[in-house]
Design an enzyme around this catalytic site. Sequence first.
Site, mmCIF file in Angstrom:
data_model
loop_
_atom_site.group_PDB
_atom_site.id
_atom_site.type_symbol
_atom_site.label_atom_id
_atom_site.label_comp_id
_atom_site.label_asym_id
_atom_site.label_seq_id
_atom_site.Cartn_x
_atom_site.Cartn_y
_atom_site.Cartn_z
ATOM 1 N N CYS A 1 0.828 -1.201 0.000
ATOM 2 C CA CYS A 1 0.000 0.000 0.000
ATOM 3 C C CYS A 1 0.872 1.266 0.000
ATOM 4 O O CYS A 1 1.463 1.577 -1.012
ATOM 5 C CB CYS A 1 -1.006 -0.057 1.154
ATOM 6 S SG CYS A 1 -2.436 0.987 0.836
ATOM 7 N N HIS B 1 -3.922 -4.915 0.846
ATOM 8 C CA HIS B 1 -3.344 -5.308 2.144
ATOM 9 C C HIS B 1 -3.412 -6.819 2.360
ATOM 10 O O HIS B 1 -4.263 -7.313 3.110
ATOM 11 C CB HIS B 1 -4.082 -4.586 3.280
ATOM 12 C CG HIS B 1 -3.669 -3.164 3.430
ATOM 13 N ND1 HIS B 1 -2.514 -2.783 4.089
ATOM 14 C CD2 HIS B 1 -4.239 -2.021 2.985
ATOM 15 C CE1 HIS B 1 -2.401 -1.467 4.052
ATOM 16 N NE2 HIS B 1 -3.427 -0.982 3.389
ATOM 17 N N GLU C 1 -1.623 -8.553 4.202
ATOM 18 C CA GLU C 1 -1.353 -8.918 5.615
ATOM 19 C C GLU C 1 -2.639 -8.933 6.436
ATOM 20 O O GLU C 1 -2.804 -9.779 7.313
ATOM 21 C CB GLU C 1 -0.287 -7.983 6.221
ATOM 22 C CG GLU C 1 -0.751 -6.613 6.704
ATOM 23 C CD GLU C 1 -1.164 -5.656 5.594
ATOM 24 O OE1 GLU C 1 -1.042 -5.987 4.412
ATOM 25 O OE2 GLU C 1 -1.623 -4.539 5.939
#
Length: 228
Positions: free
Chosen positions: A110, A209, A211
């Site tokens: 990002c 994202h 994660e």
Amino acid sequence: MRPLIGITAYVEQAAWGVWDQRAVLIPETYVRMVHEAGGRAVVVPPDALDAPDLVARLDGLVLAGGADIEPARYGAEAHATTVTRPDRDAGELAVLAAALDADRPVLGVCRGMELLAVAYGGTLHQHLPDLLGTTRHQPSPGVYGSHDVRFVAGSRAAKIFGERAETNSYHHQAVDDPGRLTVTGRCDDGVVEAVEDPSLRFVFGVQWHPETAGDPRPFAALVEASLG
Ligand SMILES: NCCCC(=O)O
């Protein structure tokens, strides 16, 4: 031995009772992804001191998500919505420059992908709703959007994700000019979603994202590249 993966962090005021003070923080999801991928995570504070010395001890680097990049870094005036962290910009750009110099594998997430673009001479769209007329990439504070990304055949992105991926999205900015990076993934509205530098061992960025979605694939690719 697990490769040592630095994760860039930022300084925030913590609210921990008697320990209320400025703290170097990184969302735990990044640490978990690196560990699940077989790496060993270490936090890289904005003030990394001697960046080349730090990078010489790292096997790989994650540029984590976060605040907007100072628009002056890519020759623009600030938009009314821009929220920056200049200390983090300076520290991360120094560590990134050292990592590129040493050909250390780098994954940008990002903001991290946006930072890659700026470091490679590119520019950003400062507020996607102005460009697209929609908030689909960041519907409201704390609410992630969701959309498909299609990847360029033969790219690193396609090797990691295949032809396409359903992604979680939380950003109001995006890469405009990728500079010397290659764009290898886009949303159906044209927004750049993945970039890479095929001339180096592993320099790869995603705008979404993985994660927070618990998708270890880009972290596994980083760790594998960091093994040597
Ligand atoms: N322009 C800020 C990117 C948002 C993020 O990293 O989550």
